[in-house]
Write a protein that holds these residues in place. Structure first.
Motif, short mmCIF file in Angstrom:
data_model
loop_
_atom_site.label_atom_id
_atom_site.label_comp_id
_atom_site.label_asym_id
_atom_site.label_seq_id
_atom_site.Cartn_x
_atom_site.Cartn_y
_atom_site.Cartn_z
N UNK A 91 -5.13 2.10 17.09
CA UNK A 91 -4.07 2.23 16.08
C UNK A 91 -4.44 3.30 15.04
N UNK A 92 -3.41 3.98 14.54
CA UNK A 92 -3.61 4.97 13.49
C UNK A 92 -3.54 4.26 12.13
N UNK A 93 -4.38 4.70 11.22
CA UNK A 93 -4.43 4.13 9.89
C UNK A 93 -4.18 5.24 8.87
N UNK A 94 -3.87 4.83 7.66
CA UNK A 94 -3.65 5.82 6.60
C UNK A 94 -3.96 5.18 5.25
N UNK A 95 -4.19 6.03 4.28
CA UNK A 95 -4.30 5.59 2.90
C UNK A 95 -3.14 6.23 2.16
N UNK A 96 -2.36 5.38 1.52
CA UNK A 96 -1.18 5.86 0.81
C UNK A 96 -1.31 5.55 -0.68
N UNK A 134 -3.79 2.62 -4.37
CA UNK A 134 -4.11 3.33 -3.14
C UNK A 134 -4.38 2.28 -2.09
N UNK A 135 -3.53 2.25 -1.08
CA UNK A 135 -3.58 1.18 -0.08
C UNK A 135 -3.94 1.75 1.29
N UNK A 136 -4.86 1.08 1.96
CA UNK A 136 -5.15 1.38 3.36
C UNK A 136 -4.16 0.57 4.19
N UNK A 137 -3.42 1.25 5.05
CA UNK A 137 -2.46 0.57 5.92
C UNK A 137 -2.88 0.77 7.36
N UNK A 138 -2.71 -0.28 8.12
CA UNK A 138 -3.18 -0.35 9.50
C UNK A 138 -2.02 -0.15 10.46
N UNK A 143 5.79 6.54 9.62
CA UNK A 143 6.77 6.32 8.55
C UNK A 143 6.07 5.66 7.37
N UNK A 144 5.35 6.48 6.60
CA UNK A 144 4.62 5.94 5.45
C UNK A 144 5.56 5.51 4.33
N UNK A 145 6.77 6.05 4.31
CA UNK A 145 7.75 5.65 3.29
C UNK A 145 8.07 4.17 3.41
N UNK A 146 8.09 3.65 4.62
CA UNK A 146 8.38 2.22 4.82
C UNK A 146 7.25 1.37 4.24
N UNK A 177 8.92 7.93 -8.45
CA UNK A 177 8.38 9.14 -7.85
C UNK A 177 6.93 8.89 -7.49
N UNK A 178 6.56 9.25 -6.28
CA UNK A 178 5.20 9.08 -5.82
C UNK A 178 4.31 10.20 -6.38
N UNK A 179 2.99 9.96 -6.43
CA UNK A 179 2.08 11.03 -6.82
C UNK A 179 2.28 12.22 -5.89
N UNK A 180 2.34 13.39 -6.45
CA UNK A 180 2.61 14.57 -5.64
C UNK A 180 4.07 14.96 -5.70
N UNK A 181 4.92 14.13 -6.34
CA UNK A 181 6.30 14.51 -6.57
C UNK A 181 7.32 14.05 -5.57
N UNK A 182 6.93 13.37 -4.50
CA UNK A 182 7.91 12.93 -3.51
C UNK A 182 8.51 11.62 -3.90
#
Length: 183
Positions: A91-96, A134-138, A143-146, A177-182
């Motif tokens: 599985x791909x993971x990310x930190x958002x 800052x959350x690690x998602x598994x 679709x990080x917006x979800x 608004x998210x960090x980075x302006x999105x």
């Protein structure tokens, strides 16, 4: 100790007992008593900074928060189990980064705790100044917006259940608004 400080200590101890029960995976009398003892020791040895609760408990909104949390807990548990057992690539993971709309210490803490209790997500850092988790998602599907929306929806339910009138106004008036302006 004044009445508000005593009330805050009792609420903090209550949350620690709930966290203790969740860590053990069951709410038995022994776990509740053990959690209460641990809470008293933790609050005595590691006094917390003054975090006031200016909100109001809204029973229907609290029931909605708890019900949705349990559903998310069950669904996430099944998803994590399936990701561990299914054949195929890892599985791909990310930190958002998720900037909360209500930036009080109590809201940051409670939101971070509830997010971390759901399998597949974990808060890895908090920026108090900007109110960013800052959350690690598994097992992300791109679709990080979800994932951000899920954390913000949890914050909304939490503030509706326990927030003050000012915090409720903040929820409805803050353009997110998210960090980075999105957005």
């Amino acid at each position: 100790m004044n009445w508000r400080r005593a009330r805050d200590q009792v609420l903090t101890a209550g949350w620690l007992v709930v966290a203790w029960g969740l860590l053990w995976g069951e709410f038995t009398w022994g776990n509740l008593v053990g959690g209460a003892l641990v809470a008293v020791v933790v609050l005595a040895v590691f006094p917390l900074p003054r975090v006031t609760f200016d909100g109001r408990v809204r029973p229907l909104a609290l029931a909605h928060l708890v019900a949705r949390f349990v559903v998310e807990l069950v669904v996430a548990s099944v998803q994590v189990a399936w990701a561990a057992l299914r054949p195929g690539p890892w599985p791909r993971n990310a930190i958002i980064a998720v900037r909360l709309r209500v930036r009080t210490d109590l809201n940051l803490t409670l939101t971070a705790e509830l997010v971390s209790l759901v399998p597949g997500t974990l808060i890895v850092d908090v920026d108090r100044e900007s109110g960013t988790l800052y959350a690690h998602v598994f097992d992300v599907d791109g679709d990080l917006a979800a994932d951000r929306a899920r954390i913000l929806a949890l914050e909304t339910r939490l503030v509706r259940a326990l927030g003050s009138a000012a915090e409720l106004r903040q929820l409805s008036s803050t353009h997110h608004t998210e960090p980075g302006g999105t957005p």
